[in-house]
Design a protein around this motif. Structure first.
Motif, PDB file in Angstrom:
ATOM      1  N   ARG A 103      -8.492 -20.961  -7.968  1.00  0.00           N
ATOM      2  CA  ARG A 103      -7.522 -19.897  -7.675  1.00  0.00           C
ATOM      3  C   ARG A 103      -7.644 -19.452  -6.222  1.00  0.00           C
ATOM      4  NH1 ARG A 103      -9.436 -16.540 -12.184  1.00  0.00           N
ATOM      5  NH2 ARG A 103      -9.348 -18.107 -13.765  1.00  0.00           N
ATOM      6  N   LEU A 104      -8.865 -19.308  -5.757  1.00  0.00           N
ATOM      7  CA  LEU A 104      -9.079 -18.899  -4.364  1.00  0.00           C
ATOM      8  C   LEU A 104      -8.533 -19.945  -3.406  1.00  0.00           C
ATOM      9  CD1 LEU A 104     -10.213 -16.993  -2.262  1.00  0.00           C
ATOM     10  CD2 LEU A 104     -12.437 -18.113  -2.555  1.00  0.00           C
ATOM     11  N   GLU A 105      -8.798 -21.213  -3.697  1.00  0.00           N
ATOM     12  CA  GLU A 105      -8.293 -22.298  -2.855  1.00  0.00           C
ATOM     13  C   GLU A 105      -6.770 -22.261  -2.772  1.00  0.00           C
ATOM     14  OE1 GLU A 105      -9.210 -26.685  -3.183  1.00  0.00           O
ATOM     15  OE2 GLU A 105     -11.183 -25.786  -3.510  1.00  0.00           O
ATOM     16  N   ASN A 106      -6.111 -22.054  -3.905  1.00  0.00           N
ATOM     17  CA  ASN A 106      -4.648 -21.982  -3.919  1.00  0.00           C
ATOM     18  C   ASN A 106      -4.139 -20.821  -3.081  1.00  0.00           C
ATOM     19  OD1 ASN A 106      -4.365 -24.210  -5.577  1.00  0.00           O
ATOM     20  ND2 ASN A 106      -4.292 -22.999  -7.447  1.00  0.00           N
ATOM     21  N   LYS A 107      -4.816 -19.686  -3.170  1.00  0.00           N
ATOM     22  CA  LYS A 107      -4.416 -18.524  -2.384  1.00  0.00           C
ATOM     23  C   LYS A 107      -4.576 -18.816  -0.894  1.00  0.00           C
ATOM     24  CE  LYS A 107      -5.230 -15.016  -5.860  1.00  0.00           C
ATOM     25  NZ  LYS A 107      -5.907 -13.764  -6.220  1.00  0.00           N
ATOM     26  N   ALA A 135       4.087 -17.602   7.993  1.00  0.00           N
ATOM     27  CA  ALA A 135       5.187 -18.285   8.686  1.00  0.00           C
ATOM     28  C   ALA A 135       6.541 -17.705   8.291  1.00  0.00           C
ATOM     29  CB  ALA A 135       5.153 -19.784   8.397  1.00  0.00           C
ATOM     30  N   LEU A 136       6.620 -17.134   7.110  1.00  0.00           N
ATOM     31  CA  LEU A 136       7.860 -16.500   6.667  1.00  0.00           C
ATOM     32  C   LEU A 136       8.040 -15.111   7.277  1.00  0.00           C
ATOM     33  CD1 LEU A 136       7.852 -17.473   2.890  1.00  0.00           C
ATOM     34  CD2 LEU A 136       9.407 -18.319   4.657  1.00  0.00           C
ATOM     35  N   GLY A 137       7.029 -14.666   7.997  1.00  0.00           N
ATOM     36  CA  GLY A 137       7.132 -13.385   8.681  1.00  0.00           C
ATOM     37  C   GLY A 137       6.460 -12.225   7.973  1.00  0.00           C
ATOM     38  N   LEU A 138       5.740 -12.476   6.908  1.00  0.00           N
ATOM     39  CA  LEU A 138       5.043 -11.397   6.223  1.00  0.00           C
ATOM     40  C   LEU A 138       3.853 -10.953   7.057  1.00  0.00           C
ATOM     41  CD1 LEU A 138       6.690 -12.692   3.847  1.00  0.00           C
ATOM     42  CD2 LEU A 138       4.826 -11.958   2.377  1.00  0.00           C
ATOM     43  N   THR A 139       3.523  -9.677   6.947  1.00  0.00           N
ATOM     44  CA  THR A 139       2.336  -9.167   7.633  1.00  0.00           C
ATOM     45  C   THR A 139       1.102  -9.541   6.827  1.00  0.00           C
ATOM     46  OG1 THR A 139       2.327  -7.062   6.449  1.00  0.00           O
ATOM     47  CG2 THR A 139       3.648  -7.174   8.484  1.00  0.00           C
ATOM     48  N   VAL A 140      -0.063  -9.386   7.460  1.00  0.00           N
ATOM     49  CA  VAL A 140      -1.319  -9.663   6.769  1.00  0.00           C
ATOM     50  C   VAL A 140      -1.446  -8.762   5.538  1.00  0.00           C
ATOM     51  CG1 VAL A 140      -3.836  -9.551   6.963  1.00  0.00           C
ATOM     52  CG2 VAL A 140      -2.472 -10.479   8.848  1.00  0.00           C
ATOM     53  N   GLU A 141      -1.042  -7.507   5.679  1.00  0.00           N
ATOM     54  CA  GLU A 141      -1.101  -6.569   4.564  1.00  0.00           C
ATOM     55  C   GLU A 141      -0.201  -7.016   3.420  1.00  0.00           C
ATOM     56  OE1 GLU A 141      -0.654  -5.626   7.771  1.00  0.00           O
ATOM     57  OE2 GLU A 141      -2.593  -4.696   8.119  1.00  0.00           O
ATOM     58  N   LEU A 168      -0.916 -11.678  -2.772  1.00  0.00           N
ATOM     59  CA  LEU A 168      -1.925 -12.563  -3.361  1.00  0.00           C
ATOM     60  C   LEU A 168      -3.016 -11.780  -4.098  1.00  0.00           C
ATOM     61  CD1 LEU A 168      -2.309 -15.183  -0.496  1.00  0.00           C
ATOM     62  CD2 LEU A 168      -0.925 -15.336  -2.576  1.00  0.00           C
ATOM     63  N   GLU A 169      -2.861 -10.462  -4.111  1.00  0.00           N
ATOM     64  CA  GLU A 169      -3.827  -9.585  -4.786  1.00  0.00           C
ATOM     65  C   GLU A 169      -5.237  -9.797  -4.293  1.00  0.00           C
ATOM     66  OE1 GLU A 169      -2.995 -10.432  -8.909  1.00  0.00           O
ATOM     67  OE2 GLU A 169      -1.375  -8.973  -8.923  1.00  0.00           O
ATOM     68  N   VAL A 170      -5.396  -9.752  -2.963  1.00  0.00           N
ATOM     69  CA  VAL A 170      -6.715  -9.827  -2.352  1.00  0.00           C
ATOM     70  C   VAL A 170      -6.882  -8.642  -1.410  1.00  0.00           C
ATOM     71  CG1 VAL A 170      -6.879 -12.341  -2.484  1.00  0.00           C
ATOM     72  CG2 VAL A 170      -5.913 -11.295  -0.452  1.00  0.00           C
ATOM     73  N   ARG A 171      -8.113  -8.328  -1.124  1.00  0.00           N
ATOM     74  CA  ARG A 171      -8.385  -7.248  -0.161  1.00  0.00           C
ATOM     75  C   ARG A 171      -8.437  -7.830   1.230  1.00  0.00           C
ATOM     76  NH1 ARG A 171     -13.337  -4.358  -3.318  1.00  0.00           N
ATOM     77  NH2 ARG A 171     -12.338  -4.426  -5.338  1.00  0.00           N
ATOM     78  N   HIS A 172      -8.073  -7.056   2.180  1.00  0.00           N
ATOM     79  CA  HIS A 172      -8.147  -7.506   3.574  1.00  0.00           C
ATOM     80  C   HIS A 172      -9.006  -6.565   4.393  1.00  0.00           C
ATOM     81  CE1 HIS A 172      -4.896  -4.574   3.686  1.00  0.00           C
ATOM     82  NE2 HIS A 172      -5.124  -4.438   4.967  1.00  0.00           N
ATOM     83  N   VAL A 183       0.779 -10.096   2.764  1.00  0.00           N
ATOM     84  CA  VAL A 183       0.197 -11.305   2.187  1.00  0.00           C
ATOM     85  C   VAL A 183      -0.946 -10.919   1.246  1.00  0.00           C
ATOM     86  CG1 VAL A 183      -1.102 -13.416   2.680  1.00  0.00           C
ATOM     87  CG2 VAL A 183       0.877 -12.802   4.092  1.00  0.00           C
ATOM     88  N   ALA A 184      -1.807 -10.021   1.694  1.00  0.00           N
ATOM     89  CA  ALA A 184      -2.935  -9.586   0.867  1.00  0.00           C
ATOM     90  C   ALA A 184      -2.433  -8.955  -0.429  1.00  0.00           C
ATOM     91  CB  ALA A 184      -3.805  -8.609   1.641  1.00  0.00           C
ATOM     92  N   LYS A 185      -1.412  -8.137  -0.323  1.00  0.00           N
ATOM     93  CA  LYS A 185      -0.864  -7.505  -1.516  1.00  0.00           C
ATOM     94  C   LYS A 185      -0.221  -8.543  -2.439  1.00  0.00           C
ATOM     95  CE  LYS A 185       2.082  -3.718  -3.029  1.00  0.00           C
ATOM     96  NZ  LYS A 185       2.947  -2.627  -2.633  1.00  0.00           N
TER      97      LYS A 185
END
Length: 54
Positions: free
Chosen positions: A25-29, A38-44, A50-54, A46-48
Motif C-alpha cells: 500500500r505504501l509503495e502504491n501511494k 503533476a496535476l497541480g495538487l499541493t503537497v497538503e 492519500l491519507e498520509v501525514r506530511h 496529496v497527503a490528504k
C-alpha cells in the motif's frame, strides 16, 4: 515440518503477510505522488488524498 496449510495458520505467517500488504500500500501511494503533483495538487492536498501525514 509444517505443511503449507499449517504454515499459513501460524501467527508468524499472518504477521509477515500483513506487513507485506502494508508495504504494498505504501509503495502504491509513493508511486502516485508524482502524478498528483503533476496535476497541480499541493503537497497538503496529496497527503490528504492519500491519507498520509506530511
Amino acid at each position: 515440518m509444517f505443511s503449507l496449510d499449517e504454515l499459513k495458520q501460524t501467527q508468524y505467517f499472518q504477521d509477515v503477510r500483513q506487513e507485506a500488504r502494508e508495504e504494498g500500500r505504501l509503495e502504491n501511494k509513493l508511486e502516485t505522488v508524482p502524478r498528483l503533483l503533476a496535476l497541480g495538487l499541493t503537497v497538503e492536498q496529496v497527503a490528504k488524498a492519500l491519507e498520509v501525514r506530511h
